[in-house]
Design an enzyme around this catalytic site. Structure first.
Site, mmCIF file in Angstrom:
data_model
loop_
_atom_site.group_PDB
_atom_site.id
_atom_site.type_symbol
_atom_site.label_atom_id
_atom_site.label_comp_id
_atom_site.label_asym_id
_atom_site.label_seq_id
_atom_site.Cartn_x
_atom_site.Cartn_y
_atom_site.Cartn_z
ATOM 1 N N GLU A 129 -12.065 -66.223 -12.863
ATOM 2 C CA GLU A 129 -12.660 -64.892 -12.920
ATOM 3 C C GLU A 129 -13.509 -64.799 -14.179
ATOM 4 O O GLU A 129 -13.052 -65.157 -15.260
ATOM 5 C CB GLU A 129 -11.544 -63.853 -12.964
ATOM 6 N N HIS A 167 -16.476 -62.292 -16.434
ATOM 7 C CA HIS A 167 -17.188 -61.035 -16.649
ATOM 8 C C HIS A 167 -18.153 -61.243 -17.799
ATOM 9 O O HIS A 167 -17.823 -61.901 -18.787
ATOM 10 C CB HIS A 167 -16.218 -59.895 -16.974
ATOM 11 N N ILE A 168 -19.320 -60.688 -17.661
ATOM 12 C CA ILE A 168 -20.354 -60.802 -18.685
ATOM 13 C C ILE A 168 -19.962 -59.999 -19.923
ATOM 14 O O ILE A 168 -20.062 -60.472 -21.050
ATOM 15 C CB ILE A 168 -21.709 -60.336 -18.117
ATOM 16 N N SER A 169 -19.488 -58.785 -19.697
ATOM 17 C CA SER A 169 -19.065 -57.930 -20.813
ATOM 18 C C SER A 169 -17.567 -58.100 -21.057
ATOM 19 O O SER A 169 -16.842 -58.625 -20.211
ATOM 20 C CB SER A 169 -19.375 -56.459 -20.499
ATOM 21 N N ARG A 180 -30.426 -54.112 -14.980
ATOM 22 C CA ARG A 180 -29.287 -53.201 -14.999
ATOM 23 C C ARG A 180 -28.670 -53.137 -16.394
ATOM 24 O O ARG A 180 -28.200 -54.132 -16.916
ATOM 25 C CB ARG A 180 -28.223 -53.700 -14.012
ATOM 26 N N TYR A 230 -25.411 -55.867 -20.161
ATOM 27 C CA TYR A 230 -25.498 -57.106 -19.389
ATOM 28 C C TYR A 230 -26.612 -58.047 -19.837
ATOM 29 O O TYR A 230 -26.775 -59.120 -19.268
ATOM 30 C CB TYR A 230 -25.674 -56.772 -17.902
ATOM 31 N N ALA A 279 -17.397 -54.718 -9.713
ATOM 32 C CA ALA A 279 -16.475 -53.583 -9.595
ATOM 33 C C ALA A 279 -15.299 -53.872 -8.659
ATOM 34 O O ALA A 279 -14.238 -53.260 -8.799
ATOM 35 C CB ALA A 279 -17.234 -52.345 -9.125
ATOM 36 N N HIS A 339 -11.608 -54.503 -9.898
ATOM 37 C CA HIS A 339 -10.654 -53.445 -10.239
ATOM 38 C C HIS A 339 -10.076 -52.746 -9.016
ATOM 39 O O HIS A 339 -9.219 -51.873 -9.155
ATOM 40 C CB HIS A 339 -11.350 -52.417 -11.141
ATOM 41 N N PRO A 343 -21.002 -57.085 -6.388
ATOM 42 C CA PRO A 343 -21.945 -55.971 -6.320
ATOM 43 C C PRO A 343 -22.686 -55.703 -7.626
ATOM 44 O O PRO A 343 -22.116 -55.799 -8.707
ATOM 45 C CB PRO A 343 -21.075 -54.772 -5.930
ATOM 46 N N ASN A 344 -23.953 -55.401 -7.459
ATOM 47 C CA ASN A 344 -24.881 -55.001 -8.511
ATOM 48 C C ASN A 344 -25.299 -56.120 -9.450
ATOM 49 O O ASN A 344 -26.151 -55.911 -10.307
ATOM 50 C CB ASN A 344 -24.334 -53.808 -9.304
ATOM 51 N N ARG A 375 -14.465 -51.530 -22.584
ATOM 52 C CA ARG A 375 -15.218 -50.569 -21.775
ATOM 53 C C ARG A 375 -14.290 -49.483 -21.218
ATOM 54 O O ARG A 375 -13.197 -49.284 -21.724
ATOM 55 C CB ARG A 375 -15.955 -51.323 -20.669
ATOM 56 N N ARG A 407 -11.689 -50.230 -16.130
ATOM 57 C CA ARG A 407 -12.076 -51.638 -16.117
ATOM 58 C C ARG A 407 -11.040 -52.549 -16.793
ATOM 59 O O ARG A 407 -11.189 -53.768 -16.779
ATOM 60 C CB ARG A 407 -13.431 -51.827 -16.793
ATOM 61 N N ASN A 451 -17.445 -63.656 -10.336
ATOM 62 C CA ASN A 451 -17.633 -62.375 -11.002
ATOM 63 C C ASN A 451 -17.654 -61.350 -9.875
ATOM 64 O O ASN A 451 -18.677 -61.159 -9.215
ATOM 65 C CB ASN A 451 -18.928 -62.332 -11.808
ATOM 66 N N ASP A 498 -5.991 -61.460 -2.199
ATOM 67 C CA ASP A 498 -5.344 -62.203 -1.126
ATOM 68 C C ASP A 498 -6.173 -63.414 -0.705
ATOM 69 O O ASP A 498 -5.623 -64.480 -0.418
ATOM 70 C CB ASP A 498 -5.092 -61.300 0.075
#
Length: 142
Positions: free
Chosen positions: A95, A97-99, A17, A22, A74, A77, A9-10, A104, A108, A71, A84
């Site tokens: 996995e 993540h950009i940040s 954004r 990001y 949200a 978390h 998402p997003n 943060r 997170r 990625n 699963d």
């Protein structure tokens, strides 16, 4: 070799954004550079804001591609369902993540999916995806 990049998402809003977190590059431009850099690797891309659609896509490809770069945004978390799904498929998942999520907000700092993934890469901007691809290429040759 075939790798699927899955964005949650997003992440369709990258480049617009919160550029301070990001960056200002959109993902399509970055994806073009990844495909050029790894011309011998087939890189598929999928993005959805829906948890169920992310799971459906990973189940469709999770027994045939050589690796998945995920990625989950949200959902990282919150999603036991993604955890699963990752456990149910045979393809290794990394996995990303950009940040640096650990710098943060407190919520997170915990990932529901990390324990099911081959590894975790965070905090290197969009380069986190490249590092994940490198890791998958390296494990393919082990």
């Amino acid at each position: 070799m075939k790798i699927l990049i899955v964005n949650g998402p997003n992440l369709n809003l990258l480049g617009r954004r919160e550029p301070g977190i990001y960056g200002s590059s959109d993902f399509d431009t970055y994806l073009t550079s990844l495909r050029a850099r790894y011309a011998d690797v087939e890189i598929e891309y999928y993005q959805s804001n829906s948890e169920g659609l992310l799971i459906d896509r990973m189940q469709e490809c999770g027994f045939s591609v050589d690796g998945i770069v995920l990625n989950a945004g949200a959902y990282t978390h919150t999603s036991v369902a993604l955890h699963d799904c990752i456990r149910a498929i045979t393809t290794p998942v990394i996995e990303v993540h950009i940040s640096n999520v650990h710098q943060r907000e407190e919520f997170r700092h915990h990932s529901m999916i990390s324990g099911a993934c081959r590894g975790v890469i965070c905090g290197f901007g969009l380069d986190s995806y490249r590092l994940a691809i490198e890791a998958l290429i390296g494990t393919k040759h082990d």
